[in-house]
Motif scaffolding. Structure first.
Motif, PDB file in Angstrom:
ATOM      1  N   LEU A   1     101.114  40.754  56.544  1.00  0.00           N
ATOM      2  CA  LEU A   1     101.657  42.335  56.119  1.00  0.00           C
ATOM      3  C   LEU A   1     102.259  42.907  56.836  1.00  0.00           C
ATOM      4  N   ARG A   2     103.415  44.129  56.423  1.00  0.00           N
ATOM      5  CA  ARG A   2     103.224  44.823  56.819  1.00  0.00           C
ATOM      6  C   ARG A   2     103.165  46.473  55.726  1.00  0.00           C
ATOM      7  N   ALA A   3     102.242  46.888  56.327  1.00  0.00           N
ATOM      8  CA  ALA A   3     101.045  48.553  55.451  1.00  0.00           C
ATOM      9  C   ALA A   3     102.014  49.205  55.503  1.00  0.00           C
ATOM     10  N   PHE A   4     101.869  50.556  53.837  1.00  0.00           N
ATOM     11  CA  PHE A   4     102.640  52.039  54.353  1.00  0.00           C
ATOM     12  C   PHE A   4     101.905  52.344  53.413  1.00  0.00           C
ATOM     13  N   ALA A   5     102.085  53.653  53.212  1.00  0.00           N
ATOM     14  CA  ALA A   5     101.418  54.946  52.427  1.00  0.00           C
ATOM     15  C   ALA A   5     100.422  54.452  52.750  1.00  0.00           C
TER      16      ALA A   5
ATOM     17  N   GLU B   1      97.639  55.592  71.280  1.00  0.00           N
ATOM     18  CA  GLU B   1      98.086  55.269  69.876  1.00  0.00           C
ATOM     19  C   GLU B   1      97.023  55.897  69.008  1.00  0.00           C
ATOM     20  N   SER B   2      97.655  56.062  67.733  1.00  0.00           N
ATOM     21  CA  SER B   2      96.654  56.638  66.842  1.00  0.00           C
ATOM     22  C   SER B   2      95.988  56.139  65.781  1.00  0.00           C
ATOM     23  N   ALA B   3      95.067  56.088  64.966  1.00  0.00           N
ATOM     24  CA  ALA B   3      94.606  55.541  64.294  1.00  0.00           C
ATOM     25  C   ALA B   3      95.235  54.596  63.085  1.00  0.00           C
ATOM     26  N   GLU B   4      96.456  56.019  62.485  1.00  0.00           N
ATOM     27  CA  GLU B   4      97.164  55.321  61.917  1.00  0.00           C
ATOM     28  C   GLU B   4      97.762  53.790  62.431  1.00  0.00           C
ATOM     29  N   ASP B   5      98.552  54.330  63.301  1.00  0.00           N
ATOM     30  CA  ASP B   5      99.383  53.435  63.843  1.00  0.00           C
ATOM     31  C   ASP B   5      98.672  51.977  63.749  1.00  0.00           C
ATOM     32  N   CYS B   6      97.534  52.300  64.689  1.00  0.00           N
ATOM     33  CA  CYS B   6      96.549  51.018  65.201  1.00  0.00           C
ATOM     34  C   CYS B   6      96.635  50.357  63.514  1.00  0.00           C
ATOM     35  N   ALA B   7      96.144  50.846  62.547  1.00  0.00           N
ATOM     36  CA  ALA B   7      96.154  49.956  61.739  1.00  0.00           C
ATOM     37  C   ALA B   7      97.258  49.538  60.827  1.00  0.00           C
ATOM     38  N   ARG B   8      97.968  50.204  60.955  1.00  0.00           N
ATOM     39  CA  ARG B   8      99.464  49.671  60.903  1.00  0.00           C
ATOM     40  C   ARG B   8      99.464  48.297  61.908  1.00  0.00           C
ATOM     41  N   ARG B   9      99.795  48.102  63.180  1.00  0.00           N
ATOM     42  CA  ARG B   9      99.496  46.792  63.862  1.00  0.00           C
ATOM     43  C   ARG B   9      99.134  46.045  63.631  1.00  0.00           C
ATOM     44  N   GLU B  10      97.069  46.465  63.511  1.00  0.00           N
ATOM     45  CA  GLU B  10      97.018  45.512  63.639  1.00  0.00           C
ATOM     46  C   GLU B  10      96.654  44.572  62.187  1.00  0.00           C
ATOM     47  N   VAL B  11      96.821  45.118  61.239  1.00  0.00           N
ATOM     48  CA  VAL B  11      97.413  44.505  59.614  1.00  0.00           C
ATOM     49  C   VAL B  11      98.368  43.708  59.783  1.00  0.00           C
ATOM     50  N   GLU B  12      99.107  44.216  60.429  1.00  0.00           N
ATOM     51  CA  GLU B  12     101.079  42.701  60.835  1.00  0.00           C
ATOM     52  C   GLU B  12     100.086  42.179  61.646  1.00  0.00           C
ATOM     53  N   GLU B  13      99.570  42.473  62.681  1.00  0.00           N
ATOM     54  CA  GLU B  13      99.084  41.326  63.895  1.00  0.00           C
ATOM     55  C   GLU B  13      98.114  40.333  63.605  1.00  0.00           C
ATOM     56  N   GLU B  14      97.444  40.626  62.645  1.00  0.00           N
ATOM     57  CA  GLU B  14      96.106  40.003  61.674  1.00  0.00           C
ATOM     58  C   GLU B  14      96.958  38.616  60.561  1.00  0.00           C
TER      59      GLU B  14
END
Length: 134
Positions: free
Chosen positions: A60-64, A44-57
């Motif tokens: 919220l769905r983060a973008f940009a 997993e890339s760091a950016e994909d990890c960041a989006r996944r972790e925000v949504e899991e925790e």
């Protein structure tokens, strides 16, 4: 010497001069206020990890996402390289996971009243700087 790629990521979700902070419910950093995030899964890339972790925790769905910095961190449970991102782009309702003891929107000047992870003030200064509109 080349540094290894990040194996963890976090995100500063910024909204009208405030940032979403979470209080960790488990180690590492149990009881400390910080940004939502966690460790990368294999491949997993760091950016994909960041989006996944925000949504899991948070739900919220983060973008940009914009990269703020990469930090080398250590705790009793190990060491990792944390990629920190920031965004004003997110959607959904906050539905905290069991990994979070509490959450709140905080203005950076109010950080001193909280027990936070190390150097969170510096991280947030850089994150907010990406969106400074003065």
């Amino acid at each position: 010497m080349d540094l290894p790629p990040p194996n963890a990521a976090s995100v500063a979700l910024i909204d009208r001069g405030r940032v979403l902070l979470i209080e960790r419910a488990f180690a590492p950093y149990k009881g400390l206020w910080t940004l939502p995030g966690g460790r990368c899964e294999p491949g997993e890339s760091a950016e994909d990890c960041a989006r996944r972790e925000v949504e899991e925790e948070t739900g919220l769905r983060a973008f940009a996402l914009r990269q703020v910095m990469v930090q080398s961190l250590e705790s009793r449970s190990g060491s990792w390289r944390l990629a920190v991102f920031a965004t004003e782009g997110f959607e959904g309702e906050i539905v905290p996971s069991t990994e979070i003891a509490a959450w709140q929107w905080v203005r950076p000047e109010a950080l001193g009243a909280l027990r936070t992870t190390s150097r969170l003030d510096l991280v947030l200064e850089r994150a907010f700087g990406l969106f400074d509109r003065r």
